[in-house]
Design a protein around this motif. Structure first.
Motif, mmCIF file in Angstrom:
data_model
loop_
_atom_site.group_PDB
_atom_site.id
_atom_site.type_symbol
_atom_site.label_atom_id
_atom_site.label_comp_id
_atom_site.label_asym_id
_atom_site.label_seq_id
_atom_site.Cartn_x
_atom_site.Cartn_y
_atom_site.Cartn_z
ATOM 1 N N SER A 81 50.454 40.124 41.828
ATOM 2 C CA SER A 81 49.648 40.977 40.952
ATOM 3 C C SER A 81 49.661 40.481 39.515
ATOM 4 C CB SER A 81 50.163 42.417 41.018
ATOM 5 O OG SER A 81 51.527 42.485 40.589
ATOM 6 N N VAL A 82 50.798 39.921 39.083
ATOM 7 C CA VAL A 82 50.893 39.380 37.724
ATOM 8 C C VAL A 82 50.072 38.099 37.606
ATOM 9 C CG1 VAL A 82 52.488 38.393 36.031
ATOM 10 C CG2 VAL A 82 53.129 40.442 37.296
ATOM 11 N N VAL A 83 50.134 37.268 38.651
ATOM 12 C CA VAL A 83 49.362 36.025 38.635
ATOM 13 C C VAL A 83 47.870 36.340 38.606
ATOM 14 C CG1 VAL A 83 48.893 33.873 39.872
ATOM 15 C CG2 VAL A 83 51.206 34.804 39.849
ATOM 16 N N LEU A 84 47.437 37.242 39.463
ATOM 17 C CA LEU A 84 46.029 37.635 39.448
ATOM 18 C C LEU A 84 45.652 38.306 38.131
ATOM 19 C CD1 LEU A 84 45.563 39.017 43.071
ATOM 20 C CD2 LEU A 84 44.256 37.155 42.036
ATOM 21 N N GLY A 85 46.576 39.085 37.586
ATOM 22 C CA GLY A 85 46.301 39.794 36.339
ATOM 23 C C GLY A 85 46.070 38.883 35.156
ATOM 24 N N HIS A 86 46.455 37.598 35.296
ATOM 25 C CA HIS A 86 46.220 36.664 34.193
ATOM 26 C C HIS A 86 44.734 36.518 33.898
ATOM 27 C CE1 HIS A 86 47.432 33.497 31.445
ATOM 28 N NE2 HIS A 86 46.498 32.705 31.954
ATOM 29 N N ALA A 87 43.885 36.834 34.885
ATOM 30 C CA ALA A 87 42.442 36.818 34.618
ATOM 31 C C ALA A 87 42.104 37.785 33.498
ATOM 32 C CB ALA A 87 41.670 37.171 35.890
ATOM 33 N N ASP A 114 35.068 34.583 44.841
ATOM 34 C CA ASP A 114 34.652 34.898 46.208
ATOM 35 C C ASP A 114 35.780 35.558 46.993
ATOM 36 O OD1 ASP A 114 32.151 33.884 45.757
ATOM 37 O OD2 ASP A 114 32.526 31.948 46.721
ATOM 38 N N ILE A 115 37.033 35.140 46.717
ATOM 39 C CA ILE A 115 38.178 35.648 47.483
ATOM 40 C C ILE A 115 38.612 37.015 46.989
ATOM 41 C CG2 ILE A 115 40.621 35.240 48.018
ATOM 42 C CD1 ILE A 115 40.056 32.266 47.893
ATOM 43 N N THR A 116 38.573 37.221 45.686
ATOM 44 C CA THR A 116 39.098 38.454 45.094
ATOM 45 C C THR A 116 38.032 39.127 44.247
ATOM 46 O OG1 THR A 116 39.880 37.359 43.093
ATOM 47 C CG2 THR A 116 41.398 37.414 44.963
ATOM 48 N N ASP A 117 38.311 40.343 43.886
ATOM 49 C CA ASP A 117 37.427 41.077 42.979
ATOM 50 C C ASP A 117 38.079 41.083 41.596
ATOM 51 O OD1 ASP A 117 35.685 42.691 41.688
ATOM 52 O OD2 ASP A 117 36.267 44.544 42.724
ATOM 53 N N GLY A 123 36.696 42.000 38.927
ATOM 54 C CA GLY A 123 36.290 43.243 38.283
ATOM 55 C C GLY A 123 36.088 43.161 36.782
ATOM 56 N N PRO A 124 36.837 43.993 36.004
ATOM 57 C CA PRO A 124 36.647 44.042 34.550
ATOM 58 C C PRO A 124 36.842 42.686 33.873
ATOM 59 C CG PRO A 124 37.974 45.892 35.300
ATOM 60 C CD PRO A 124 37.820 44.984 36.476
ATOM 61 N N ALA A 125 37.747 41.863 34.402
ATOM 62 C CA ALA A 125 37.967 40.548 33.786
ATOM 63 C C ALA A 125 36.713 39.695 33.886
ATOM 64 C CB ALA A 125 39.142 39.851 34.456
ATOM 65 N N TRP A 126 36.093 39.701 35.060
ATOM 66 C CA TRP A 126 34.871 38.913 35.239
ATOM 67 C C TRP A 126 33.757 39.435 34.333
ATOM 68 C CZ3 TRP A 126 34.068 34.427 37.708
ATOM 69 C CH2 TRP A 126 32.754 34.022 37.921
ATOM 70 N N ASP A 127 33.655 40.731 34.249
ATOM 71 C CA ASP A 127 32.593 41.327 33.411
ATOM 72 C C ASP A 127 32.781 40.944 31.945
ATOM 73 O OD1 ASP A 127 31.608 42.501 35.690
ATOM 74 O OD2 ASP A 127 32.561 44.446 35.327
ATOM 75 N N LEU A 128 34.033 40.989 31.470
ATOM 76 C CA LEU A 128 34.282 40.669 30.061
ATOM 77 C C LEU A 128 34.048 39.191 29.782
ATOM 78 C CD1 LEU A 128 35.133 41.462 27.244
ATOM 79 C CD2 LEU A 128 37.539 41.401 27.982
ATOM 80 N N ILE A 129 34.469 38.334 30.703
ATOM 81 C CA ILE A 129 34.220 36.893 30.525
ATOM 82 C C ILE A 129 32.717 36.631 30.498
ATOM 83 C CG2 ILE A 129 34.448 34.637 31.635
ATOM 84 C CD1 ILE A 129 37.207 35.552 32.627
#
Length: 604
Positions: free
Chosen positions: A104-110, A50-53, A55-61
């Motif tokens: 950005s690295v922490v978020l990128g862990h998704a 809800d807070i962030t997008d 994107g591709p990580a959510w789609d792949l999961i």
């Protein structure tokens, strides 16, 4: 207008509540806690989405969930996923104390989680993932090593037709399959499986996930093959101990322990281990001295894990609204602890006491160390609980939990312990409490000034104002308050030096960080030599605070200077404060026994 339907809640069955408040918890109760933790992780993931997008990580999961739901379930419940979710949400709220790695690295862990899900589900995809100091970790799988100089960066994971690679400009690393396979520039997450069929512990030995350490994330640090083999051996033997001596606990553990993060060995008898409520099922532990120590560590952190799961369902304490939270003596810590921290420790060390209670019955006859450990922790947990019994901040369930633990500990008090082991445990417990007081208690400053004037005026007794309630003022220099206990363990384990001449005592003390020569003499039972050594320590300008407590114990053991012994055993903070004030005022340190006798002249 009809009311909106309420969402379902996890409600722990009464039998499970009774198990947990007694410090226990069987396999069914742990399965329930795991189910509640799953719901919590899903809620946190929804909040993050809800807070962030993503994107591709959510789609792949989401694709992986449709093709291989168990893969996503395993990743969701992996302890490091819970730690990452908590970390990223704190960072987004601006609540994190540490600003590295970049957000950005922490978020990128998704993306790394999504890549792991896609690889394990056998999907074709391409997705960017973070690079940590030249290493690219993929949760539950392992990490690649890339020739990247920058501390933070991005790599791309590409998977097609059952093959996968990690790419950065100028370098490519193949991701081996199946999981656990090794390959060039690739370090897999090893799994350790120990125990007989039906009673096996199957756990990841995770040395690469950035969120395997608690609380700050750290870059991957792959183990050598030799170190991994040593951990397998330790875990196998520790698990055998638990299966033999605490089978019900082991059965619950094997459902709960999902990953172990190994760290370097520490000083003997001083292991370090950590768990986090955000990383249910994970443990960080230093390389143990032996299998028994690792078994104790597993029990210790399992207690924290169970209590953390319970706290995610219901509070045990009301919110502290005071400006200055009250701090308490925790016999397993050098620093004063808030109420919630003390309760965590009590719960954990009740488990340790229970372990030693069982282990001493199973250990070889005459195992003095096991008897000592049981007696020592029995004293420590009782001391801690009595401080906070009937504290007004306990909720009804919290009060019931503490009362159940007190009743259980009270039953242990009648269990016999060999007299020499019991006496040594009492000595160490009393010494630790006195050292803590010497560091963290401070008499009122006006009373100390009154005592200095009275001393200099030749008064027969100290002022009554010095007996006022001391304040708790955390002393950051307080370290290694368990030195006497560690010295006692050396002695009981049969690794102490024979005899107690000064050179042997110095050699013994040198093995234990924070130990004084006088401490080694006291642990060996040489009260007279210990007294003289403590007096020498206190004659220096930088006299250690713990020496006041040690001197009191040596005088009590020797049966001399009873007024000084009584004062220094119970109120070493008074002697330390007045001694320091006299040294500042006159430039000369008074004789510590003479000062202790004068300060103790009014004590009964």
């Amino acid at each position: 207008m009809s009311a909106e339907p309420s969402l379902p809640h996890h409600r722990l069955p009464a039998a499970g509540v009774l198990e947990l408040i007694r410090g226990e918890g069987g396999s069914e109760t742990l399965d329930f806690l795991l189910g509640a933790e799953r719901s919590r992780r899903l809620l946190l993931l929804r909040i993050l989405d809800d807070i962030t997008d993503l994107g591709p990580a959510w789609d792949l999961i989401s694709r992986a969930q449709r093709h291989a739901p168990q893969v996503v379930e395993d990743l969701l419940m992996y302890p490091q996923t819970g730690m990452w979710l908590a970390t990223v949400l704190r960072r987004l709220r601006g609540a994190a104390a540490v600003e590295e790695p970049p957000l950005s690295v922490v978020l990128g862990h998704a993306g790394a989680l999504a890549a792991s899900a896609g690889l394990r589900a056998g999907l074709d995809f391409a997705i960017d993932v973070p690079v940590w100091h030249g290493r690219v970790p993929l949760p539950t799988l392992g990490c690649a090593v890339l020739p990247v100089r920058e501390p933070w960066g991005t790599a791309t994971v590409r998977a097609q037709d059952g093959r996968a690679v990690l790419e950065v400009p100028g370098a490519t690393v193949a991701v081996p399959f199946p999981p656990g396979s090794s390959g060039p520039h690739w370090h897999p997450v090893r799994r350790v499986v120990v125990g007989p069929e039906g009673r096996r512990l199957d756990i990841a030995l995770d040395d690469s996930d950035p969120y395997r350490t608690y609380p700050p994330p750290t870059e991957p640090q792959p183990l050598s093959d030799e170190a991994a083999a040593l951990w397998r051996e330790f875990l196998g033997r520790a698990w055998a101990v638990l299966l033999d001596e605490q089978p019900a606990t082991a059965d619950a553990m094997r459902r709960s322990w999902l990953s172990l993060t190994p760290t370097a060995a520490r000083e003997r008898f001083r292991p370090r281990s950590v768990t986090s409520g955000d990383a249910f099922g994970g443990i960080e532990a230093s390389e143990p001295d032996d299998a028994t120590q690792l078994a104790v560590t597993l029990v210790h952190e399992f207690q924290h894990t169970k209590l953390g799961g319970l706290l995610h369902l219901t509070p045990l304490l009301t919110r502290d609204t005071s400006a200055s939270p009250q701090l308490w003596y925790a016999p397993w810590r050098d620093d004063p602890r808030p109420l919630d921290g003390l309760l965590q420790g009590i719960y954990a060390f009740m488990g340790i006491t229970a372990f030693w209670r069982t282990h001493r019955a199973a250990a070889a006859e005459g195992d003095a160390l096991a008897h000592f450990e049981f007696a020592l922790w029995r004293i420590h947990v009782t001391t801690a609980m009595e401080q906070i019994h009937r504290h007004p901040r306990f909720t009804p369930l919290g009060a019931a939990l503490l009362e159940a633990l007190r009743e259980r500990a009270a039953q242990w008090q009648s269990e016999p312990v060999p007299e020499d082991c019991l006496a040594l445990a009492r000595l160490c417990a009393q010494d630790r409490l006195a050292r803590w007081r010497a560091h963290h208690w401070q008499p009122p400053a006006p009373a100390v000034d009154d005592a200095v004037r009275a001393w200099l005026d030749g008064a027969d007794t100290p002022p009554s104002s010095l007996a006022a309630e001391p304040g708790t003022v955390p002393d950051p220099s307080a370290r290694w308050l368990d030195s006497l206990s560690v010295l006692a363990r050396y002695r009981l384990a049969g690794t102490d030096d024979d005899g107690t001449p000064p050179d042997a005592a110095e050699k013994t003390a040198a093995r234990v960080a924070g130990a004084l020569t006088a401490d080694a003499l006291l642990a060996a039972g040489d009260a007279t030599a210990a007294r003289d050594a403590y007096v020498s320590h206190l004659a220096t300008d930088a006299c250690p605070a713990g020496a006041w407590a040690g001197l009191g114990r040596a005088l009590a053991m020797a049966g001399t200077d009873t007024a000084a012994a009584r004062l220094l055993c119970h109120h070493p903070e008074r002697a330390r404060a007045v001694h320091q004030a006299l040294l500042r005022t006159t430039g000369t340190a008074p004789d510590p026994i003479h000062l202790g006798t004068w300060l103790g002249s009014t004590e009964q």
